[in-house]
Design a protein around this motif. Structure first.
Motif, PDB file in Angstrom:
ATOM      1  N   PRO A   1       0.778  -1.236   0.000  1.00  0.00           N
ATOM      2  CA  PRO A   1       0.000   0.000   0.000  1.00  0.00           C
ATOM      3  C   PRO A   1       0.820   1.303   0.000  1.00  0.00           C
ATOM      4  CG  PRO A   1       0.164  -0.827   2.219  1.00  0.00           C
ATOM      5  CD  PRO A   1       0.853  -1.837   1.358  1.00  0.00           C
ATOM      6  N   LEU A   2       2.141   1.207   0.200  1.00  0.00           N
ATOM      7  CA  LEU A   2       2.908   2.441   0.348  1.00  0.00           C
ATOM      8  C   LEU A   2       3.252   3.113  -0.976  1.00  0.00           C
ATOM      9  CD1 LEU A   2       5.386   1.669   3.279  1.00  0.00           C
ATOM     10  CD2 LEU A   2       3.208   2.898   3.325  1.00  0.00           C
ATOM     11  N   HIS A   3       3.231   2.357  -2.058  1.00  0.00           N
ATOM     12  CA  HIS A   3       3.615   2.939  -3.345  1.00  0.00           C
ATOM     13  C   HIS A   3       2.801   4.190  -3.670  1.00  0.00           C
ATOM     14  CE1 HIS A   3       5.040   3.249  -7.450  1.00  0.00           C
ATOM     15  NE2 HIS A   3       3.795   3.238  -7.874  1.00  0.00           N
ATOM     16  N   SER A   4       1.501   4.097  -3.580  1.00  0.00           N
ATOM     17  CA  SER A   4       0.650   5.235  -3.943  1.00  0.00           C
ATOM     18  C   SER A   4       0.781   6.382  -2.943  1.00  0.00           C
ATOM     19  CB  SER A   4      -0.809   4.799  -4.050  1.00  0.00           C
ATOM     20  OG  SER A   4      -1.266   4.245  -2.835  1.00  0.00           O
ATOM     21  N   ILE A   5       1.164   6.068  -1.702  1.00  0.00           N
ATOM     22  CA  ILE A   5       1.353   7.131  -0.703  1.00  0.00           C
ATOM     23  C   ILE A   5       2.653   7.877  -0.970  1.00  0.00           C
ATOM     24  CG2 ILE A   5       1.575   7.656   1.755  1.00  0.00           C
ATOM     25  CD1 ILE A   5      -0.125   5.185   2.345  1.00  0.00           C
ATOM     26  N   TYR A   6       3.729   7.145  -1.206  1.00  0.00           N
ATOM     27  CA  TYR A   6       4.995   7.789  -1.533  1.00  0.00           C
ATOM     28  C   TYR A   6       4.912   8.570  -2.844  1.00  0.00           C
ATOM     29  CZ  TYR A   6       8.025   5.962   2.158  1.00  0.00           C
ATOM     30  OH  TYR A   6       8.641   5.718   3.369  1.00  0.00           O
ATOM     31  N   GLN A   7       4.076   8.126  -3.752  1.00  0.00           N
ATOM     32  CA  GLN A   7       3.925   8.825  -5.041  1.00  0.00           C
ATOM     33  C   GLN A   7       3.345  10.224  -4.867  1.00  0.00           C
ATOM     34  OE1 GLN A   7       5.981   7.008  -7.133  1.00  0.00           O
ATOM     35  NE2 GLN A   7       4.468   7.407  -8.720  1.00  0.00           N
ATOM     36  N   GLN A   8       2.720  10.494  -3.724  1.00  0.00           N
ATOM     37  CA  GLN A   8       2.135  11.807  -3.467  1.00  0.00           C
ATOM     38  C   GLN A   8       3.177  12.841  -3.025  1.00  0.00           C
ATOM     39  OE1 GLN A   8      -1.415  11.511  -0.871  1.00  0.00           O
ATOM     40  NE2 GLN A   8      -1.421   9.327  -1.352  1.00  0.00           N
ATOM     41  N   ILE A   9       4.352  12.385  -2.630  1.00  0.00           N
ATOM     42  CA  ILE A   9       5.342  13.290  -2.046  1.00  0.00           C
ATOM     43  C   ILE A   9       5.731  14.433  -2.975  1.00  0.00           C
ATOM     44  CG2 ILE A   9       7.751  13.424  -1.268  1.00  0.00           C
ATOM     45  CD1 ILE A   9       7.351  10.761   0.150  1.00  0.00           C
TER      46      ILE A   9
ATOM     47  N   LYS B   1      -0.851  20.072   8.107  1.00  0.00           N
ATOM     48  CA  LYS B   1      -2.018  19.450   7.482  1.00  0.00           C
ATOM     49  C   LYS B   1      -1.605  18.318   6.550  1.00  0.00           C
ATOM     50  CE  LYS B   1      -5.964  20.488   4.475  1.00  0.00           C
ATOM     51  NZ  LYS B   1      -6.683  21.550   3.710  1.00  0.00           N
ATOM     52  N   GLU B   2      -0.572  18.563   5.738  1.00  0.00           N
ATOM     53  CA  GLU B   2      -0.117  17.538   4.795  1.00  0.00           C
ATOM     54  C   GLU B   2       0.527  16.370   5.530  1.00  0.00           C
ATOM     55  OE1 GLU B   2      -0.714  17.293   1.596  1.00  0.00           O
ATOM     56  OE2 GLU B   2      -1.870  19.155   1.698  1.00  0.00           O
ATOM     57  N   ALA B   3       1.297  16.668   6.573  1.00  0.00           N
ATOM     58  CA  ALA B   3       1.909  15.596   7.351  1.00  0.00           C
ATOM     59  C   ALA B   3       0.836  14.717   7.996  1.00  0.00           C
ATOM     60  CB  ALA B   3       2.830  16.185   8.416  1.00  0.00           C
ATOM     61  N   THR B   4      -0.192  15.348   8.511  1.00  0.00           N
ATOM     62  CA  THR B   4      -1.291  14.622   9.146  1.00  0.00           C
ATOM     63  C   THR B   4      -2.049  13.778   8.133  1.00  0.00           C
ATOM     64  OG1 THR B   4      -1.515  16.362  10.809  1.00  0.00           O
ATOM     65  CG2 THR B   4      -3.395  14.888  10.508  1.00  0.00           C
ATOM     66  N   ARG B   5      -2.272  14.343   6.954  1.00  0.00           N
ATOM     67  CA  ARG B   5      -3.013  13.622   5.900  1.00  0.00           C
ATOM     68  C   ARG B   5      -2.258  12.361   5.478  1.00  0.00           C
ATOM     69  NH1 ARG B   5      -3.009  13.352   0.471  1.00  0.00           N
ATOM     70  NH2 ARG B   5      -1.267  14.825   0.287  1.00  0.00           N
ATOM     71  N   LEU B   6      -0.947  12.480   5.253  1.00  0.00           N
ATOM     72  CA  LEU B   6      -0.156  11.321   4.859  1.00  0.00           C
ATOM     73  C   LEU B   6      -0.070  10.301   5.996  1.00  0.00           C
ATOM     74  CD1 LEU B   6       2.750  13.115   2.950  1.00  0.00           C
ATOM     75  CD2 LEU B   6       0.901  11.764   1.936  1.00  0.00           C
ATOM     76  N   ALA B   7       0.077  10.791   7.220  1.00  0.00           N
ATOM     77  CA  ALA B   7       0.157   9.895   8.369  1.00  0.00           C
ATOM     78  C   ALA B   7      -1.132   9.084   8.535  1.00  0.00           C
ATOM     79  CB  ALA B   7       0.453  10.685   9.636  1.00  0.00           C
ATOM     80  N   GLN B   8      -2.269   9.735   8.305  1.00  0.00           N
ATOM     81  CA  GLN B   8      -3.547   9.027   8.420  1.00  0.00           C
ATOM     82  C   GLN B   8      -3.648   7.919   7.382  1.00  0.00           C
ATOM     83  OE1 GLN B   8      -6.343   9.748  10.781  1.00  0.00           O
ATOM     84  NE2 GLN B   8      -6.487   7.626  10.080  1.00  0.00           N
ATOM     85  N   GLN B   9      -3.190   8.196   6.155  1.00  0.00           N
ATOM     86  CA  GLN B   9      -3.219   7.160   5.115  1.00  0.00           C
ATOM     87  C   GLN B   9      -2.363   5.959   5.507  1.00  0.00           C
ATOM     88  OE1 GLN B   9      -2.696   8.485   0.972  1.00  0.00           O
ATOM     89  NE2 GLN B   9      -3.050  10.578   1.657  1.00  0.00           N
ATOM     90  N   ILE B  10      -1.201   6.221   6.080  1.00  0.00           N
ATOM     91  CA  ILE B  10      -0.318   5.127   6.494  1.00  0.00           C
ATOM     92  C   ILE B  10      -0.960   4.330   7.622  1.00  0.00           C
ATOM     93  CG2 ILE B  10       1.901   4.596   7.567  1.00  0.00           C
ATOM     94  CD1 ILE B  10       3.005   7.085   6.059  1.00  0.00           C
ATOM     95  N   TRP B  11      -1.522   5.029   8.588  1.00  0.00           N
ATOM     96  CA  TRP B  11      -2.185   4.337   9.699  1.00  0.00           C
ATOM     97  C   TRP B  11      -3.336   3.477   9.197  1.00  0.00           C
ATOM     98  CZ3 TRP B  11      -1.235   2.819  14.363  1.00  0.00           C
ATOM     99  CH2 TRP B  11      -2.279   2.419  15.204  1.00  0.00           C
ATOM    100  N   ASP B  12      -4.096   4.006   8.267  1.00  0.00           N
ATOM    101  CA  ASP B  12      -5.261   3.274   7.756  1.00  0.00           C
ATOM    102  C   ASP B  12      -4.861   1.984   7.032  1.00  0.00           C
ATOM    103  OD1 ASP B  12      -6.909   5.217   8.778  1.00  0.00           O
ATOM    104  OD2 ASP B  12      -7.216   6.246   6.865  1.00  0.00           O
ATOM    105  N   CYS B  13      -3.638   1.932   6.487  1.00  0.00           N
ATOM    106  CA  CYS B  13      -3.238   0.739   5.739  1.00  0.00           C
ATOM    107  C   CYS B  13      -2.271  -0.139   6.533  1.00  0.00           C
ATOM    108  CB  CYS B  13      -2.618   1.133   4.395  1.00  0.00           C
ATOM    109  SG  CYS B  13      -0.970   1.853   4.492  1.00  0.00           S
ATOM    110  N   ARG B  14      -2.157   0.100   7.828  1.00  0.00           N
ATOM    111  CA  ARG B  14      -1.165  -0.599   8.646  1.00  0.00           C
ATOM    112  C   ARG B  14      -1.290  -2.113   8.551  1.00  0.00           C
ATOM    113  NH1 ARG B  14      -5.225   1.322  11.553  1.00  0.00           N
ATOM    114  NH2 ARG B  14      -6.163   0.146  13.279  1.00  0.00           N
ATOM    115  N   GLY B  15      -2.514  -2.616   8.444  1.00  0.00           N
ATOM    116  CA  GLY B  15      -2.731  -4.056   8.367  1.00  0.00           C
ATOM    117  C   GLY B  15      -2.301  -4.666   7.050  1.00  0.00           C
TER     118      GLY B  15
END
Length: 445
Positions: free
Chosen positions: A166-174, A219-233
């Motif tokens: 799940p991290l590929h699409s999150i890192y792609q937002q950087i 705000k951006e740090a929080t948004r990315l952190a929430q995405q990571i937390w949501d996909c932790r499993g």
């Protein structure tokens, strides 16, 4: 050396004079001896004191340093640097995304950026980006600030690969985050999970041009952190895994293809000793032919190979001399096929190759890893000539990942065990996932 460094070219193009202090590198390992760290730190600090007027400082760091007798040696180092140069000199740093920079560390740095790929493909690019941010901040008179969110997740690098979901699409937002008004950069640190320290965790950092944009950065740090937390499993291995016996059996499914098997518990790129022999023992028990184990650290055994000479048979008590917790010495005999030239035999790259019942073993002088084909070529081997190639890695490094027909992960016991819940953590912040699977967390709090 500097002429080949992309980050140095950034400063050169900006007509900035470079005043070097110290650059030192060590293969990943355990806790750094206090005397060694203080020697290096004092050399850096003395060089800064003697440098005269400074506009900025660039630090090329990993980020997961831990030193004997220090709660946070990285924070100590940068605090002392800040005390010398004052609050107006900008300090920038580039980091491995497996670092654990603490809040105390971040207090004294103005700009930071980390690798955006694991396995790492963008080291030079990341260093140049840090240098360019420093140049831009100096030329534009910015006073950068860093906002961040600590995510209570302990995840090994093998479960936080950026090339897959799940991290590929999150890192792609950087890159898009970094282009937003008032922002300079964003970084996601997977962290170094095997450090039993309160600061071990995942993190998101966003750098703003000045405090006016700090809310946007947060705000951006929080948004990315929430995405990571949501996909932790979903942070799982991207290759088949199991016990070494299961992986040897599974390798038979890929006839005609070279199968790379990671001895993940003894992963020397994560700091393990590299002298555990359990995988070699398993290969011999399974009567595997045409396999190679690269490699096992044992300078004493290497010396015996040298004395015997190429073509001779040696009887060795191999490995199990550093890792006496998970590994045991293996009594083994084999024909010596290769010995490094005397000029490098006693260096980190010194090695010998022996063959035992169809299994070749690379015996190495000190802790290192076989991360690219050239590492094999140096000892007279071609990895794709074998049915099975065992490496003391977790994920394969890019140059092996790109050529490996098949990759399997052996969940071996060792100091870099991939099962976080099986490790006896005492000092990490709790609650942390997955140690506390039912915990709740909100990045906005």
């Amino acid at each position: 050396m500097l002429k080949d460094q992309a980050w140095a070219e950034v400063f050169k193009k900006a007509n900035i004079e470079l005043i070097p202090t110290l650059h030192a590198y060590a293969w990943p390992g355990g806790v750094v001896e206090r005397t060694a760290f203080e020697h290096f730190m004092n050399e850096i600090l003395d060089s800064i004191k003697k440098a005269g007027h400074l506009d900025g400082i660039y630090m090329d760091m990993h980020g997961a340093l831990h030193v004997q007798g220090y709660d946070d040696a990285q924070a100590t180092l940068i605090k002392k640097i800040r005390e010398i140069v004052g609050k107006d000199v900008l300090i920038a740093g580039s980091f491995d995304l497996h670092g654990n920079p603490s809040s105390e560390f971040v207090k004294n740095i103005d700009l930071l950026t980390a690798f955006r790929t694991a396995p790492h493909r963008d080291g030079a690019e990341t260093k140049a980006r840090a240098a360019q941010m420093l140049v831009d901040a100096l030329q534009n008179g910015w006073k950068p600030c860093i906002e961040y969110v600590v995510i209570p997740i302990l995840v090994p690098g093998e479960k936080s690969i950026t090339e897959v979901e799940p991290l590929h699409s999150i890192y792609q937002q950087i890159p898009d985050v970094a282009k937003k008004e008032g922002l300079l950069d964003a970084s996601i640190f997977a962290g170094y999970c095997w450090a039993d320290l309160p600061r071990s965790a995942m993190r998101v950092f966003v750098v703003a041009k000045d405090k006016k944009y700090s809310a946007a950065a947060k705000k951006e740090a929080t948004r990315l952190a929430q995405q990571i937390w949501d996909c932790r499993g979903k942070l799982e291995l991207d290759v088949p895994s199991g016990s070494i016996d299961e992986m040897i059996t599974k390798s038979k499914e890929y006839k005609g293809k070279t199968v790379f098997i990671s001895d993940s518990g003894d992963n020397t790129t994560a700091g393990a000793p590299g002298d555990n022999t359990q995988v070699l023992k398993a290969l011999l028990n399974h009567k595997v032919k045409n396999a190679v184990v690269a490699g096992i650290v044992d300078p004493d055994a290497l010396g015996k190979c040298r004395i015997a000479g190429v073509g001779k048979t040696v009887f060795l008590t191999l490995g199990g001399k550093v890792d006496t917790v998970f590994g045991n010495p293996l009594e083994i005999s084999g024909k010596v096929l290769f010995i490094s030239p005397d000029s490098i035999l006693n260096t980190q790259r010194g090695a010998a190759v022996i063959e035992t019942e169809g299994v070749k073993t690379v015996i190495i002088n000190s802790r290192r890893s076989f991360v690219e084909p050239n590492d094999f070529n140096e000892v007279g081997l071609k990895p794709l000539d074998f049915n099975i190639v065992v490496v003391k890695l977790g994920y394969l490094y890019p140059k092996l990942r790109d050529i490996a027909p098949v990759h399997l992960m052996a969940l071996t016991s060792g100091f870099c065990n991939l099962d976080m819940c099986a490790l006896p953590f005492k000092h990490v912040h709790r609650p942390s996932y997955p140690l506390d699977k039912d915990m709740t967390w909100n990045p906005g709090l």
